[in-house]
Design an enzyme around this catalytic site. Structure first.
Site, mmCIF file in Angstrom:
data_model
loop_
_atom_site.group_PDB
_atom_site.id
_atom_site.type_symbol
_atom_site.label_atom_id
_atom_site.label_comp_id
_atom_site.label_asym_id
_atom_site.label_seq_id
_atom_site.Cartn_x
_atom_site.Cartn_y
_atom_site.Cartn_z
ATOM 1 N N SER A 1 0.834 -1.199 0.000
ATOM 2 C CA SER A 1 0.000 0.000 0.000
ATOM 3 C C SER A 1 0.872 1.254 0.000
ATOM 4 O O SER A 1 2.031 1.225 0.427
ATOM 5 C CB SER A 1 -0.892 0.029 1.245
ATOM 6 O OG SER A 1 -1.723 -1.106 1.265
HETATM 7 N N1 SAH Z 1 -0.712 -4.147 3.898
HETATM 8 C C1 SAH Z 1 -0.066 -4.917 2.842
HETATM 9 C C2 SAH Z 1 -1.025 -4.967 1.674
HETATM 10 C C3 SAH Z 1 -0.695 -6.003 0.676
HETATM 11 S S1 SAH Z 1 -1.860 -6.023 -0.688
HETATM 12 C C4 SAH Z 1 1.200 -4.179 2.455
HETATM 13 O O1 SAH Z 1 1.167 -2.952 2.461
HETATM 14 O O2 SAH Z 1 2.204 -4.818 2.143
HETATM 15 C C5 SAH Z 1 -3.130 -7.059 -0.028
HETATM 16 C C6 SAH Z 1 -2.685 -8.434 0.326
HETATM 17 O O3 SAH Z 1 -3.857 -9.188 0.690
HETATM 18 C C7 SAH Z 1 -2.002 -9.199 -0.784
HETATM 19 O O4 SAH Z 1 -0.731 -9.575 -0.347
HETATM 20 C C8 SAH Z 1 -2.915 -10.411 -1.013
HETATM 21 O O5 SAH Z 1 -2.171 -11.563 -1.330
HETATM 22 C C9 SAH Z 1 -3.616 -10.520 0.323
HETATM 23 N N2 SAH Z 1 -4.907 -11.214 0.328
HETATM 24 C C10 SAH Z 1 -5.947 -11.086 -0.536
HETATM 25 N N3 SAH Z 1 -6.965 -11.895 -0.181
HETATM 26 C C11 SAH Z 1 -6.562 -12.548 0.947
HETATM 27 C C12 SAH Z 1 -7.179 -13.527 1.782
HETATM 28 N N4 SAH Z 1 -8.413 -14.018 1.533
HETATM 29 N N5 SAH Z 1 -6.497 -13.968 2.869
HETATM 30 C C13 SAH Z 1 -5.241 -13.501 3.123
HETATM 31 N N6 SAH Z 1 -4.597 -12.603 2.361
HETATM 32 C C14 SAH Z 1 -5.258 -12.118 1.283
#
Ligand code: SAH
Length: 233
Positions: A68
């Site tokens: 993000s």
């Molecule tokens: N806060 C993190 C955001 C990563 S993007 C950062 O800033 O690094 C969102 C993440 O949610 C991705 O890595 C994706 O793989 C994960 N994601 C999506 N659906 C999910 C689920 N059902 N369970 C666990 N993780 C999930």
């Protein structure tokens, strides 16, 4: 979007401090505590090599996921600050790079408990390696911080109820297990929606009822199942 000049001299921590200073001057970081934790956790350690780490922009991290943007990390830390006091329990769903999970862990400390849940195993491994390079490393070692592979829509019941739950991906609707795993007095911050999304703030009141408000409109990758994500949604 805040563009941080690319002509910083000095170490990456100085560049990270420059980013934090910008977020403060734009009023996105409002408290000393959030500024401190974002200064301590160098974003440069969490983005893939070669990415411009200190731009206020989300970045691809592989597996159709993104880290993000710094202003979203800051916004969520501000919204959750009171629920990230030392000793509290925090859950980060869709922990991705582990950046926010590390911030949560430093805020709740070794007497608290921080859990990250991410459904891409490779991202979980990388996030652990990233965090090992930061001041949160001892918390991984002593077990107060842990990152797990799992479907975050189910939460992580083992350490519920949580004072703070953050979801880093947009859900079509708020998953009930996350509300169930919130402590009375606890707060859930979650992007909700598909094409248009709102960052929702869900407060569980002391009588167990919930109050929900929209903070701002946002754009996150979907909270979905692994196969749908890897197919490209
Ligand atoms: N806060 C993190 C955001 C990563 S993007 C950062 O800033 O690094 C969102 C993440 O949610 C991705 O890595 C994706 O793989 C994960 N994601 C999506 N659906 C999910 C689920 N059902 N369970 C666990 N993780 C999930």
């Amino acid at each position: 979007m805040i563009i941080v000049p690319q002509v910083w001299s000095g170490s990456s921590l100085n560049k990270n401090k420059g980013l934090v200073d910008h977020l403060q001057s734009f009023g996105i970081i409002q408290s000393k505590k959030v500024a401190e934790v974002m200064e301590t956790v160098d974003r440069g350690l969490f983005v893939p090599d070669g990415s411009p780490a200190y731009l206020d922009s989300p970045m691809q991290i592989g597996f159709k996921a993104t880290i993000s943007a710094p202003h979203m990390h800051a916004t969520c830390l501000q919204l959750l600050e009171d629920n990230l006091q030392p000793g509290m329990h925090a859950l980060d769903v869709g922990s991705g790079t582990g950046y926010l999970t590390a911030c949560f862990a430093l805020m709740v400390g070794s007497h608290g408990r921080t859990i990250g849940v991410e459904h891409i195993p490779e991202l979980v491994s990388t996030s652990i390696k990233n965090i090992e390079k930061t001041a949160a490393a001892p918390l991984l070692k002593d077990g107060s911080l842990a990152l797990h592979v799992g479907d975050g829509r189910k939460g992580w019941p083992e350490y519920a109820p949580y004072d703070a739950i953050h979801v880093g991906a947009a859900a079509p609707e708020i998953p009930q297990p996350l509300i169930d795993q919130l402590k009375p007095g606890g707060r859930l911050v979650i992007p909700v929606g598909t094409i248009s999304q709102d960052l929702k703030v869900v407060d569980k009141n002391l009588d167990g009822s919930v109050t929900i408000r929209s903070e701002t409109s946002v754009r996150y990758v979907p909270l979905t199942d692994r196969e749908t994500q890897l197919r490209g949604y």
